[in-house]
Design a protein around this motif. Structure first.
Motif: not given
Length: 87
Positions: A7-11, A14-25
């Motif tokens: 669904p469209s909200y997945v992106d 994930l953009n919210i979670f990407r803030r908590f991930m290191n760059q490699k992940m």
């Protein structure tokens, strides 16, 4: 990690979670939506089932193949279940 046909909200999530991930992940997480061409740049079509734009047969046939393979190794899985880490 690739997300397809989500669904469209997945992106957005994930953009919210990407803030908590290191760059490699964060660089390893992809959202393709319904764009199988972008997915095929990461995973070649010749190893995917037809339902994902691939050339490796029907998904139902692949499921049946792996069910048979697991059942062939049933005894091994049952034996392996006995070995667990102690807490």
């Amino acid at each position: 990690m690739s997300f397809i046909n989500g669904p469209s909200y997945v992106d957005v999530v994930l953009n919210i979670f990407r803030r908590f991930m290191n760059q490699k992940m964060a660089s390893r997480v992809f959202v393709h939506g319904r764009n199988v061409e972008s997915f095929h740049k990461i995973v070649p079509a010749d190893i995917l089932p037809e339902e994902y734009g691939g050339k490796k047969g029907k998904l139902v046939d692949l499921i049946e193949h792996w069910k048979r393979r697991v059942m062939e190794k049933r005894d091994w899985f049952l034996e392996d279940e006995k070995y667990k880490a102690q807490q």
